[in-house]
Design a protein around this motif. Structure first.
Motif, PDB file in Angstrom:
ATOM      1  N   MET A  86    -107.447  31.915-125.907  1.00  0.00           N
ATOM      2  CA  MET A  86    -106.081  31.593-125.107  1.00  0.00           C
ATOM      3  C   MET A  86    -106.209  30.599-123.714  1.00  0.00           C
ATOM      4  O   MET A  86    -105.518  29.533-123.787  1.00  0.00           O
ATOM      5  CB  MET A  86    -104.972  32.717-124.760  1.00  0.00           C
ATOM      6  N   THR A  87    -107.038  31.030-123.220  1.00  0.00           N
ATOM      7  CA  THR A  87    -107.401  30.335-121.597  1.00  0.00           C
ATOM      8  C   THR A  87    -107.874  28.922-122.210  1.00  0.00           C
ATOM      9  O   THR A  87    -107.452  27.856-121.604  1.00  0.00           O
ATOM     10  CB  THR A  87    -108.532  31.165-120.858  1.00  0.00           C
ATOM     11  N   ALA A  88    -108.894  29.027-123.134  1.00  0.00           N
ATOM     12  CA  ALA A  88    -109.437  27.688-123.606  1.00  0.00           C
ATOM     13  C   ALA A  88    -108.374  26.519-124.225  1.00  0.00           C
ATOM     14  O   ALA A  88    -108.475  25.481-123.927  1.00  0.00           O
ATOM     15  CB  ALA A  88    -110.552  27.926-124.619  1.00  0.00           C
ATOM     16  N   LEU A  89    -107.411  27.220-125.013  1.00  0.00           N
ATOM     17  CA  LEU A  89    -106.353  26.504-125.598  1.00  0.00           C
ATOM     18  C   LEU A  89    -105.513  26.055-124.569  1.00  0.00           C
ATOM     19  O   LEU A  89    -104.981  24.751-124.473  1.00  0.00           O
ATOM     20  CB  LEU A  89    -105.726  27.307-126.532  1.00  0.00           C
ATOM     21  N   CYS A  90    -105.175  26.819-123.452  1.00  0.00           N
ATOM     22  CA  CYS A  90    -104.147  26.399-122.121  1.00  0.00           C
ATOM     23  C   CYS A  90    -104.875  25.319-121.570  1.00  0.00           C
ATOM     24  O   CYS A  90    -104.182  24.174-121.344  1.00  0.00           O
ATOM     25  CB  CYS A  90    -103.901  27.525-121.383  1.00  0.00           C
ATOM     26  N   VAL A  91    -106.335  25.419-121.545  1.00  0.00           N
ATOM     27  CA  VAL A  91    -107.046  24.153-120.617  1.00  0.00           C
ATOM     28  C   VAL A  91    -106.891  23.095-121.348  1.00  0.00           C
ATOM     29  O   VAL A  91    -106.740  22.138-120.902  1.00  0.00           O
ATOM     30  CB  VAL A  91    -108.505  24.941-120.242  1.00  0.00           C
ATOM     31  N   LEU A  92    -107.224  23.191-122.643  1.00  0.00           N
ATOM     32  CA  LEU A  92    -107.395  21.913-123.796  1.00  0.00           C
ATOM     33  C   LEU A  92    -105.918  21.234-123.837  1.00  0.00           C
ATOM     34  O   LEU A  92    -105.608  20.126-123.722  1.00  0.00           O
ATOM     35  CB  LEU A  92    -107.565  22.311-125.099  1.00  0.00           C
ATOM     36  N   ALA A  93    -104.662  22.015-123.917  1.00  0.00           N
ATOM     37  CA  ALA A  93    -103.344  21.394-123.757  1.00  0.00           C
ATOM     38  C   ALA A  93    -103.241  20.827-122.613  1.00  0.00           C
ATOM     39  O   ALA A  93    -102.480  19.585-122.655  1.00  0.00           O
ATOM     40  CB  ALA A  93    -102.234  22.578-124.039  1.00  0.00           C
ATOM     41  N   ILE A  94    -103.541  21.446-121.361  1.00  0.00           N
ATOM     42  CA  ILE A  94    -103.064  20.916-119.955  1.00  0.00           C
ATOM     43  C   ILE A  94    -103.893  19.610-119.850  1.00  0.00           C
ATOM     44  O   ILE A  94    -103.367  18.374-119.423  1.00  0.00           O
ATOM     45  CB  ILE A  94    -103.470  21.818-119.073  1.00  0.00           C
ATOM     46  N   ALA A  95    -105.262  19.618-120.260  1.00  0.00           N
ATOM     47  CA  ALA A  95    -106.118  18.284-120.121  1.00  0.00           C
ATOM     48  C   ALA A  95    -105.386  17.200-120.935  1.00  0.00           C
ATOM     49  O   ALA A  95    -105.615  15.960-120.479  1.00  0.00           O
ATOM     50  CB  ALA A  95    -107.530  18.748-120.532  1.00  0.00           C
ATOM     51  N   ARG A  96    -105.070  17.541-122.243  1.00  0.00           N
ATOM     52  CA  ARG A  96    -104.681  16.532-122.973  1.00  0.00           C
ATOM     53  C   ARG A  96    -103.261  15.960-122.268  1.00  0.00           C
ATOM     54  O   ARG A  96    -103.242  14.647-122.283  1.00  0.00           O
ATOM     55  CB  ARG A  96    -104.427  17.168-124.507  1.00  0.00           C
ATOM     56  N   GLY A  97    -102.632  16.709-121.943  1.00  0.00           N
ATOM     57  CA  GLY A  97    -101.349  16.124-121.161  1.00  0.00           C
ATOM     58  C   GLY A  97    -101.724  15.235-120.050  1.00  0.00           C
ATOM     59  O   GLY A  97    -101.124  14.306-119.717  1.00  0.00           O
ATOM     60  N   MET A  98    -102.468  16.050-119.191  1.00  0.00           N
ATOM     61  CA  MET A  98    -102.841  15.128-118.026  1.00  0.00           C
ATOM     62  C   MET A  98    -103.590  13.745-118.131  1.00  0.00           C
ATOM     63  O   MET A  98    -103.537  13.000-117.538  1.00  0.00           O
ATOM     64  CB  MET A  98    -103.728  15.894-117.057  1.00  0.00           C
TER      65      MET A  98
END
Length: 182
Positions: A39-51
């Motif tokens: 879940m942490t990896a998915l959150c990091v991926l989502a935030i990175a894609r957004g940023m």
């Protein structure tokens, strides 16, 4: 090997640690590690894609309740993972634990306004579960009932954080789904 090195190696290996009063069973520890890390990896991926601007428009962010929800829930994932795996009973554990419970309560409360107060869906069942668990986490710790304290935290982490988190990523149109899969 120094004692500090041995402790850090034990922290990284979930299946070979001496059990303490608050320690998780090897199976629960493994489930927490896998779920929390994924879940942490998915959150990091989502935030990175957004940023990085790799997502389509995000009209969700026009809703202050969604912004508060995401801002408080995302840190709960790695923080909860850390608290469940790290040594228990330290001053740092107690302070970070209070922060984690407060973030979980704010996260749950913010969901009540995402679609307007009173417009609830099935996922809102996690709100009273979170309130109940938060109360029991604090009260059991104050009473010294560490078994109930541990069980409530694990239940809150896996039940009210991981399960809705999975749905946030797999249901089309949800913010984390859009940010991750575009």
């Amino acid at each position: 090997m120094t004692a500090a090195t041995a402790r850090s190696i034990q922290f990284l290996n979930p299946f070979h640690r001496p059990a303490g009063a608050l320690d998780l069973t090897p199976l629960t520890r493994g489930i927490v590690m896998v779920a929390g890390t994924a879940m942490t990896a998915l959150c990091v991926l989502a935030i990175a894609r957004g940023m990085l601007g790799l997502t389509p428009d995000l009209p969700h962010l026009g809703n202050i309740a969604v912004v508060i929800h995401v801002t408080t829930v995302v840190p709960c994932v790695p923080l909860g993972l850390f608290l469940l795996l790290a040594p228990k009973g330290t001053a740092m554990h107690k302070q970070l634990g209070k922060l984690w419970v407060a973030l979980m309560v704010v996260t749950a409360t913010s969901t009540l306004w995402i679609h307007g107060l009173g417009n609830f869906t099935w996922i809102h069942i996690f709100v009273p579960m979170t309130y109940r668990a938060a109360w029991l986490i604090v009260s059991s710790a104050r009473k010294g009932d560490m078994k109930q304290h541990r069980n409530e935290i694990v239940g809150l982490f896996l039940g009210a954080l991981m399960i809705p988190g999975v749905f946030a990523f797999v249901l089309d149109g949800r913010l984390m789904n859009v940010m991750t899969f575009g």
